[in-house]
Each structure stands twice: as C-alpha cells, then as structure tokens.
Design a protein around this motif. Structure first.
Motif, short mmCIF file in Angstrom:
data_model
loop_
_atom_site.label_atom_id
_atom_site.label_comp_id
_atom_site.label_asym_id
_atom_site.label_seq_id
_atom_site.Cartn_x
_atom_site.Cartn_y
_atom_site.Cartn_z
N ARG A 105 0.83 -1.21 0.00
CA ARG A 105 0.00 0.00 0.00
C ARG A 105 0.86 1.25 0.00
O ARG A 105 0.49 2.28 -0.58
CB ARG A 105 -0.92 0.02 1.22
N ASN A 106 2.02 1.18 0.65
CA ASN A 106 2.90 2.34 0.76
C ASN A 106 3.79 2.54 -0.46
O ASN A 106 4.61 3.47 -0.49
CB ASN A 106 3.77 2.23 2.01
N GLY A 107 3.68 1.67 -1.45
CA GLY A 107 4.38 1.87 -2.71
C GLY A 107 5.75 1.23 -2.83
O GLY A 107 6.50 1.57 -3.74
N SER A 108 6.09 0.31 -1.94
CA SER A 108 7.39 -0.37 -2.05
C SER A 108 7.44 -1.18 -3.35
O SER A 108 6.44 -1.73 -3.80
CB SER A 108 7.62 -1.29 -0.85
N SER A 109 8.63 -1.27 -3.92
CA SER A 109 8.77 -1.95 -5.21
C SER A 109 9.40 -3.34 -5.10
O SER A 109 9.27 -4.16 -6.01
CB SER A 109 9.61 -1.10 -6.17
N HIS A 110 10.08 -3.64 -3.99
CA HIS A 110 10.80 -4.91 -3.89
C HIS A 110 10.69 -5.43 -2.47
O HIS A 110 11.05 -4.74 -1.51
CB HIS A 110 12.27 -4.69 -4.26
N PHE A 111 10.18 -6.66 -2.33
CA PHE A 111 10.07 -7.31 -1.03
C PHE A 111 11.01 -8.50 -1.03
O PHE A 111 10.89 -9.39 -1.88
CB PHE A 111 8.64 -7.76 -0.76
N LEU A 112 11.96 -8.51 -0.10
CA LEU A 112 12.95 -9.58 0.00
C LEU A 112 12.68 -10.35 1.30
O LEU A 112 12.72 -9.78 2.39
CB LEU A 112 14.37 -9.01 0.00
N LEU A 113 12.37 -11.64 1.16
CA LEU A 113 11.93 -12.45 2.29
C LEU A 113 12.90 -13.58 2.58
O LEU A 113 13.22 -14.37 1.69
CB LEU A 113 10.55 -13.04 1.98
N VAL A 114 13.33 -13.68 3.83
CA VAL A 114 14.11 -14.85 4.26
C VAL A 114 13.13 -15.95 4.65
O VAL A 114 12.37 -15.81 5.61
CB VAL A 114 15.02 -14.52 5.45
N SER A 115 13.11 -17.01 3.88
CA SER A 115 12.25 -18.15 4.13
C SER A 115 13.11 -19.30 4.64
O SER A 115 13.93 -19.10 5.53
CB SER A 115 11.49 -18.51 2.84
N ALA A 116 12.94 -20.49 4.12
CA ALA A 116 13.74 -21.63 4.59
C ALA A 116 13.75 -22.74 3.56
O ALA A 116 12.80 -22.88 2.77
CB ALA A 116 13.18 -22.16 5.91
N LEU A 117 14.79 -23.52 3.57
CA LEU A 117 14.89 -24.69 2.72
C LEU A 117 13.68 -25.61 2.99
O LEU A 117 13.36 -25.91 4.12
CB LEU A 117 16.18 -25.45 3.04
N GLY A 118 13.00 -26.02 1.92
CA GLY A 118 11.86 -26.92 2.06
C GLY A 118 10.55 -26.23 2.33
O GLY A 118 9.53 -26.89 2.58
N ALA A 119 10.51 -24.89 2.27
CA ALA A 119 9.27 -24.17 2.54
C ALA A 119 8.18 -24.59 1.56
O ALA A 119 8.37 -24.58 0.35
CB ALA A 119 9.52 -22.66 2.43
N SER A 120 7.03 -24.96 2.09
CA SER A 120 5.90 -25.37 1.25
C SER A 120 4.67 -25.51 2.13
O SER A 120 4.73 -26.12 3.20
CB SER A 120 6.18 -26.71 0.55
N GLU A 121 3.57 -24.97 1.67
CA GLU A 121 2.31 -25.12 2.41
C GLU A 121 1.86 -26.57 2.47
O GLU A 121 1.03 -26.93 3.30
CB GLU A 121 1.23 -24.26 1.78
N LYS A 122 2.39 -27.41 1.58
CA LYS A 122 2.00 -28.83 1.55
C LYS A 122 2.97 -29.72 2.33
O LYS A 122 2.83 -30.94 2.34
CB LYS A 122 1.93 -29.30 0.10
#
Length: 225
Positions: A105-122
C-alpha cells in the motif's frame, strides 16, 4: 527514491541475518535512508538510520506512514524460543504477511523475504508449512519484485544461545566439505553470504533482466560470492 538514491526498510535487524543485512545496507552507496523496525532500540548509529520501535502485533498499522523502496524481511524464530506453534506462526507468518500488505500500500517496489529450505504449504512439517504460507502471503501482494531466499541451517554468531541449533551448526560446519552434488543444498550456509546476496539482489533488481519473482535455494546461495 530521492535524487536517484533508494530507501530501505528492514524487519528483524536484531537477528543474525538481519543484523548483517543492516550493516551492508548502511554501507551501500545505493541507499540514502534506512528504517529499522524493532521491538527495542539497536546499538547501531548512522546518519542514514532511523529506528522505529513498534508493537509487532499491530505491525500493519505501525507501518502505515513508512515509505521504502526495498523491504528486507529477516524475521524468524524457533519453536523453542516462540514457546508454541501459535506464537511461532505469528512471528514467521503473520508479521511478514502484515508487513507485505502495509508496504505494498505504501508503494514499495521490492520485497525480500528470508524463508527456509523446504518451505511449502503442503509440507509434512509445521515449520516448513508456516514458511510456505509466508511466501504465499508476500507473493499475493504482487510487488514489482519479490525475492525469496531459502537457506539451510545458518552459520554465524548469534546474540542468544540456542543449544540444539548450536549442535546443528557445529555438525553442519563439520559436514560441509562432504556436502556436494545433490546434497549441497543441505550444507550449512554462512549468514553473511545470505546478507550479501540479499543486498546485491536489491541493488541490482532495477538494472538487471531478472524476472519479477525470484526464488533462491540454499545451494545457489552457497555460490553467492
């Protein structure tokens, strides 16, 4: 942007990766202003740095007046530290999702997310399912650029003691030389390599021919530098 200079927001700057990332952002000539959203003030000083102490349970509202080109989300906990699955999910899913909604909403252009190996909703594993949910929440906001980082066990000196993780770190460091080929993605990853790659991806996103969504697995992060 101001006069061609970029601005950044960082969440999780008190952690291992976030702290290293903050240092590199502050040292980068690409950034003129950096906002660190924290629970308590950091012992870091820079003319570029503005610290915002917030209530993370009201994160979406707390971020409503913050503007930043690039958002570095380095939030993360452990089940032991969080104390329950609900608390863990709040830190590793609800907070990143709230940050993504607010900053889109604030107009950011790039979101960088630290996730994890094997990330999956399944995934069969709760930890990986939570990380997968966080990835989906960020992607649903449709930022011009999203970069997702999926590291294995992170190696580096932490402020707080995590006994079991410490044992894993020592084992990962010992096994790293033999983790080659298909096993390479499971090798321990130096946190500083991850921080370097995060800042580099943010710096280069607007000038490279990369896709709008980029997911970097741990083995590719091993070759970051």
């Amino acid at each position: 942007m101001v006069d061609g200079k970029r601005s950044a927001l960082i969440l999780g700057a008190s952690g291992l990766v976030g702290g290293l990332c903050l240092r590199r952002i502050l040292a980068s000539a690409c950034y003129e202003q950096v906002t660190a959203v924290v629970r308590r003030p950091l012992e870091v000083e820079s003319e570029k740095l503005a610290q915002r102490v917030v209530n993370f349970d009201r994160l979406e509202q707390e971020l409503r007046d913050i503007r930043a080109d690039d958002v570095f989300c380095c939030l993360g906990s452990t089940m032991k530290k969080a104390g329950s699955q609900e608390a863990f999910s709040r830190v590793d899913y609800a907070y990143p999702a709230a940050a993504a909604r607010a900053m889109k909403r604030n107009g950011s252009s790039h979101f960088l997310l630290v996730s994890a190996l094997g990330a999956s909703e399944k995934s069969l594993f709760f930890y990986n399912r939570v990380k997968g949910k966080a990835e989906r929440a960020v992607l649903e906001e449709d930022f011009p650029f999203v970069t997702i980082f999926r590291p294995s066990l992170l190696l580096g000196e932490r402020h707080e003691s995590r006994f079991l993780e410490g044992v894993g770190v020592k084992a990962a460091a010992w096994l790293s030389p033999v983790m080659q080929g298909p096993l390479r993605k499971y090798a321990g990853l130096e946190a500083n390599k991850l921080a370097c790659r995060m800042v580099r991806e943010a710096e280069q996103a607007l000038t490279s021919s990369r896709s709008s969504v980029l997911t970097l697995e741990s083995d590719s992060l091993q070759r970051s530098l």
